[in-house]
Design a protein around this motif. Structure first.
Motif, PDB file in Angstrom:
ATOM      1  N   MET A  80       0.993  -1.237   0.026  1.00 24.74           N
ATOM      2  CA  MET A  80       0.005  -0.048   0.013  1.00 24.74           C
ATOM      3  C   MET A  80       0.785   1.246   0.136  1.00 24.74           C
ATOM      4  SD  MET A  80      -3.229   1.288   0.255  1.00 24.74           S
ATOM      5  CE  MET A  80      -3.673   3.145   0.440  1.00 24.74           C
ATOM      6  N   ALA A  81       0.982   1.942  -1.140  1.00 24.80           N
ATOM      7  CA  ALA A  81       1.779   2.960  -1.149  1.00 24.80           C
ATOM      8  C   ALA A  81       0.900   4.361  -1.133  1.00 24.80           C
ATOM      9  CB  ALA A  81       2.366   3.122  -2.524  1.00 24.80           C
ATOM     10  N   ILE A  82       1.353   5.612  -0.426  1.00 22.87           N
ATOM     11  CA  ILE A  82       0.612   6.691  -0.371  1.00 22.87           C
ATOM     12  C   ILE A  82       1.740   7.714  -0.419  1.00 22.87           C
ATOM     13  CG2 ILE A  82      -0.719   8.208   1.159  1.00 22.87           C
ATOM     14  CD1 ILE A  82      -1.544   5.585   2.938  1.00 22.87           C
ATOM     15  N   ALA A  83       1.166   8.873  -1.726  1.00 23.73           N
ATOM     16  CA  ALA A  83       2.215   9.704  -1.876  1.00 23.73           C
ATOM     17  C   ALA A  83       1.319  10.877  -1.416  1.00 23.73           C
ATOM     18  CB  ALA A  83       2.525   9.656  -3.339  1.00 23.73           C
ATOM     19  N   ASP A  93       8.391   3.356 -10.003  1.00 22.79           N
ATOM     20  CA  ASP A  93       8.903   2.465 -10.644  1.00 22.79           C
ATOM     21  C   ASP A  93       9.472   1.367  -9.978  1.00 22.79           C
ATOM     22  OD1 ASP A  93       9.181   1.667 -13.826  1.00 22.79           O
ATOM     23  OD2 ASP A  93      11.181   1.601 -13.156  1.00 22.79           O
ATOM     24  N   GLU A  94      10.270   1.708  -9.218  1.00 24.25           N
ATOM     25  CA  GLU A  94      10.915   0.817  -8.294  1.00 24.25           C
ATOM     26  C   GLU A  94      10.174   0.006  -7.455  1.00 24.25           C
ATOM     27  OE1 GLU A  94      14.204   2.621  -6.384  1.00 24.25           O
ATOM     28  OE2 GLU A  94      15.204   3.344  -8.280  1.00 24.25           O
ATOM     29  N   VAL A  95       9.410   0.759  -6.683  1.00 24.53           N
ATOM     30  CA  VAL A  95       8.357   0.054  -5.859  1.00 24.53           C
ATOM     31  C   VAL A  95       7.312  -0.877  -6.288  1.00 24.53           C
ATOM     32  CG1 VAL A  95       6.286   0.570  -4.391  1.00 24.53           C
ATOM     33  CG2 VAL A  95       8.307   2.072  -4.112  1.00 24.53           C
ATOM     34  N   MET A  96       6.788  -0.474  -7.703  1.00 21.38           N
ATOM     35  CA  MET A  96       5.982  -1.459  -8.403  1.00 21.38           C
ATOM     36  C   MET A  96       6.709  -2.589  -8.775  1.00 21.38           C
ATOM     37  SD  MET A  96       2.815   0.957  -9.881  1.00 21.38           S
ATOM     38  CE  MET A  96       3.929   2.429 -10.901  1.00 21.38           C
ATOM     39  N   THR A  97       7.968  -2.260  -9.332  1.00 20.47           N
ATOM     40  CA  THR A  97       8.850  -3.650 -10.016  1.00 20.47           C
ATOM     41  C   THR A  97       9.142  -4.707  -8.583  1.00 20.47           C
ATOM     42  OG1 THR A  97       9.799  -2.252 -11.463  1.00 20.47           O
ATOM     43  CG2 THR A  97      10.930  -4.304 -10.730  1.00 20.47           C
ATOM     44  N   SER A  98       9.175  -4.002  -7.487  1.00 21.67           N
ATOM     45  CA  SER A  98       9.540  -4.824  -6.154  1.00 21.67           C
ATOM     46  C   SER A  98       8.574  -5.576  -5.907  1.00 21.67           C
ATOM     47  CB  SER A  98      10.402  -3.984  -5.213  1.00 21.67           C
ATOM     48  OG  SER A  98      11.395  -3.390  -5.802  1.00 21.67           O
ATOM     49  N   HIS A  99       7.118  -5.070  -5.916  1.00 22.65           N
ATOM     50  CA  HIS A  99       5.976  -5.677  -5.389  1.00 22.65           C
ATOM     51  C   HIS A  99       5.026  -6.158  -6.114  1.00 22.65           C
ATOM     52  CE1 HIS A  99       7.981  -3.323  -2.082  1.00 22.65           C
ATOM     53  NE2 HIS A  99       7.195  -3.826  -1.353  1.00 22.65           N
ATOM     54  N   ARG A 110       1.983  -7.038  -6.240  1.00 19.76           N
ATOM     55  CA  ARG A 110       0.910  -6.530  -6.028  1.00 19.76           C
ATOM     56  C   ARG A 110       0.653  -5.308  -5.310  1.00 19.76           C
ATOM     57  NH1 ARG A 110      -3.790 -10.811  -4.033  1.00 19.76           N
ATOM     58  NH2 ARG A 110      -2.521 -10.674  -2.210  1.00 19.76           N
ATOM     59  N   GLY A 111      -0.123  -4.207  -5.651  1.00 17.42           N
ATOM     60  CA  GLY A 111      -0.127  -3.020  -4.380  1.00 17.42           C
ATOM     61  C   GLY A 111      -1.335  -1.910  -5.052  1.00 17.42           C
ATOM     62  N   LEU A 112      -1.421  -1.179  -4.065  1.00 23.18           N
ATOM     63  CA  LEU A 112      -2.354  -0.185  -4.316  1.00 23.18           C
ATOM     64  C   LEU A 112      -1.430   1.289  -4.074  1.00 23.18           C
ATOM     65  CD1 LEU A 112      -5.151   1.191  -4.724  1.00 23.18           C
ATOM     66  CD2 LEU A 112      -5.497   0.837  -2.203  1.00 23.18           C
ATOM     67  N   LEU A 113      -1.613   2.109  -4.942  1.00 21.70           N
ATOM     68  CA  LEU A 113      -1.097   3.387  -4.926  1.00 21.70           C
ATOM     69  C   LEU A 113      -2.179   4.331  -4.687  1.00 21.70           C
ATOM     70  CD1 LEU A 113       1.061   5.624  -5.292  1.00 21.70           C
ATOM     71  CD2 LEU A 113       0.774   5.477  -7.694  1.00 21.70           C
ATOM     72  N   LEU A 114      -2.195   5.269  -3.726  1.00 21.39           N
ATOM     73  CA  LEU A 114      -3.058   6.394  -3.470  1.00 21.39           C
ATOM     74  C   LEU A 114      -2.301   7.863  -3.375  1.00 21.39           C
ATOM     75  CD1 LEU A 114      -5.591   7.524  -2.663  1.00 21.39           C
ATOM     76  CD2 LEU A 114      -5.216   7.019  -0.367  1.00 21.39           C
ATOM     77  N   LEU A 144       3.374   7.487 -15.168  1.00 22.38           N
ATOM     78  CA  LEU A 144       3.268   5.902 -14.775  1.00 22.38           C
ATOM     79  C   LEU A 144       3.186   5.005 -15.783  1.00 22.38           C
ATOM     80  CD1 LEU A 144       1.524   6.727 -11.207  1.00 22.38           C
ATOM     81  CD2 LEU A 144       3.811   6.399 -11.667  1.00 22.38           C
ATOM     82  N   THR A 145       3.731   4.072 -15.639  1.00 23.99           N
ATOM     83  CA  THR A 145       3.625   2.838 -16.678  1.00 23.99           C
ATOM     84  C   THR A 145       2.571   1.970 -15.645  1.00 23.99           C
ATOM     85  OG1 THR A 145       5.733   3.118 -17.450  1.00 23.99           O
ATOM     86  CG2 THR A 145       4.481   0.978 -17.681  1.00 23.99           C
ATOM     87  N   PRO A 146       1.509   1.537 -16.114  1.00 26.33           N
ATOM     88  CA  PRO A 146       0.437   0.814 -15.358  1.00 26.33           C
ATOM     89  C   PRO A 146       1.257  -0.603 -15.307  1.00 26.33           C
ATOM     90  CG  PRO A 146      -0.724   1.861 -17.116  1.00 26.33           C
ATOM     91  CD  PRO A 146       0.831   2.137 -17.523  1.00 26.33           C
ATOM     92  N   ARG A 147       1.089  -1.435 -14.129  1.00 28.88           N
ATOM     93  CA  ARG A 147       1.662  -2.691 -13.824  1.00 28.88           C
ATOM     94  C   ARG A 147       0.391  -3.617 -13.578  1.00 28.88           C
ATOM     95  NH1 ARG A 147       7.363  -2.328 -12.939  1.00 28.88           N
ATOM     96  NH2 ARG A 147       8.042  -0.431 -13.768  1.00 28.88           N
ATOM     97  N   PRO A 148       0.627  -4.973 -14.193  1.00 26.35           N
ATOM     98  CA  PRO A 148      -0.343  -5.937 -13.540  1.00 26.35           C
ATOM     99  C   PRO A 148      -0.226  -6.143 -11.985  1.00 26.35           C
ATOM    100  CG  PRO A 148       0.977  -6.607 -15.380  1.00 26.35           C
ATOM    101  CD  PRO A 148       1.478  -5.248 -15.050  1.00 26.35           C
ATOM    102  N   GLY A 149      -1.365  -6.422 -11.357  1.00 33.96           N
ATOM    103  CA  GLY A 149      -1.646  -6.450  -9.943  1.00 33.96           C
ATOM    104  C   GLY A 149      -1.449  -5.023  -9.119  1.00 33.96           C
TER     105      GLY A 149
END
Length: 411
Positions: free
Chosen positions: A1-4, A101-107, A109-113, A126-131
């Motif tokens: 769960m990433a919150i910016a 990009d690094e966070v989504m590559t490392s996980h 599945r996730g949710l970015l808010l 952003l480049t959409p990532r599966p999951g």
């Protein structure tokens, strides 16, 4: 769960910052133990006048039990400002895109808010990532600041978020309408109505001492917010001047039109000059103090006034309702119309209309005790119905049911 976020971690000098703090605690409480919380705040240097060391420490302690990490984002201001101008927004979004990009590559599945205006332009980068699910949650708009140059960047950004498949969050019906006007499909907008958590509804242990010129037996009026023209403080002073010409007895006003800076800005100097011409005491506070909301619990508070000309949500009325402060007087600008209803939870007037605002203040000051109690009870019921923890767990249930068993059980 990433919150910016730009406010709410290192600072809480705005309503958005207090709302973000509430969101962080609600998420931290709801997440399953195996879900990691990644906070992506705009970095503030401890030497910045915006840095709130005590508030930052309290929030860190509050979420310490939840597995989390913090990755600072850079907006090009050397840690001096959490907001900045359009150049700072552009710098921030490019740095955030690289980090994510690094966070989504490392996980897998996730949710970015991503929260509020500084991240409006992040979507196109952003480049959409599966999951991964994405949401952009603006707490205000360039339209509220009358910034036409930034508005074009914001509109392009919202289009970019839509292209990534992101959801957009609306903190009020007003913000939902605004997002649609900027090209967001209604079907992609999720209601995330602003509200308060249990922590927000807990009385502060301290409040600023009242200045001597407003601390008398007659009580005082309170109006507070950022020191910017759209908050309508000049309309309030004009309304009080009108009441004086009608021989209406008006208590002293405590006007907290604040910034994080040490020196008053041009608008605050203007307010001081206008206030000095009024035939009643006005105490102007210019420096933000995190304990200011504690004044909502003061026994001599006669009314809370929110004179905004535009407002995306209207958090101060919710905080007033939670504190039992009544009556609340507000304009019907934007989201305020959803937190103050005339003669039900307070008294209202059209924005930028000092005469109508004067009438609403007069009604508030002459309301009989049983009416005030009815307004107070209705305000408390509204706050209970807009429990922010329940709202955020519902958002998690909708976007990331894997993140929390509690969220999945309470859509």
């Amino acid at each position: 769960m990433a919150i910016a976020l730009h406010d709410g971690w290192y600072s809480t000098g705005t309503g958005a910052g207090r709302s973000n703090r509430a969101l962080i605690t609600a998420v931290a409480d709801a997440l399953a133990p195996d879900v990691r919380l990644i906070l992506l705040p705009v970095r503030l240097d401890p030497s910045s006048p915006e840095y709130d060391a005590a508030g930052h420490h309290r929030l860190r302690e509050r979420i310490a039990p939840a597995p989390h990490q913090v990755i600072d984002l850079d907006n090009g201001t050397q840690g001096r400002e959490r907001f900045g101008g359009l150049d700072a927004f552009r710098h921030l979004t490019h740095h955030a895109a690289r980090v994510l990009d690094e966070v989504m590559t490392s996980h897998r599945r996730g949710l970015l808010l991503a929260i509020d205006q500084p991240f409006a332009g992040l979507g196109p980068l952003l480049t959409p990532r599966p999951g991964w699910r994405l949401m952009y949650l603006p707490r205000s708009s360039a339209d509220h600041h009358d910034d036409h140059h930034r508005a074009a960047w914001e509109r392009d950004g919202i289009t970019g978020w839509v292209r990534t498949g992101a959801q957009l969050g609306a903190i009020s019906d007003h913000m939902r309408t605004l997002l649609i006007s900027k090209g967001a499909p209604a079907t992609r907008i999720l209601a995330v109505p602003g509200g308060l958590t249990e922590l927000d509804r807990t009385p502060l242990s301290a409040a600023p001492a009242l200045p001597s010129d407003v601390a008398g037996e007659a009580g005082f009026l309170l109006s507070m917010g950022r020191a910017t023209p759209y908050k309508g403080f000049t309309d309030l002073l004009d309304a009080l001047a009108l009441l004086a010409t009608r021989q209406v007895a008006v208590p002293p006003l405590l006007l907290a039109a604040v910034t994080d800076n040490g020196e008053p800005n041009t608008y605050q100097h203007h307010l001081r000059e206008r206030a000095a011409a009024l035939p009643l005491p006005v105490s102007l506070w210019t420096r933000y103090d995190p304990t200011l909301p504690g004044l909502l619990y003061h026994p001599r508070l006669r009314a809370v006034i929110v004179p905004s000309r535009t407002e995306p949500l209207g958090r101060i009325p919710l905080e007033a309702h939670a504190a039992g402060a009544a009556p609340v007087v507000a304009t019907t600008a934007g989201g305020l119309a959803e937190t103050v209803t005339d003669q039900i939870t307070g008294y209202t007037a059209p924005p930028a209309n000092p005469a109508a605002l004067a009438d609403a203040i007069h009604r508030a000051l002459t309301a009989p005790p049983d009416t005030v109690e009815r307004l107070r009870a209705a305000g408390a019921a509204l706050v209970a119905a807009r429990d922010y923890t329940r709202c955020i767990t519902g958002v998690l249930a909708h976007l990331a049911p894997w993140a929390s068993g509690a969220a999945a059980a309470n859509p």
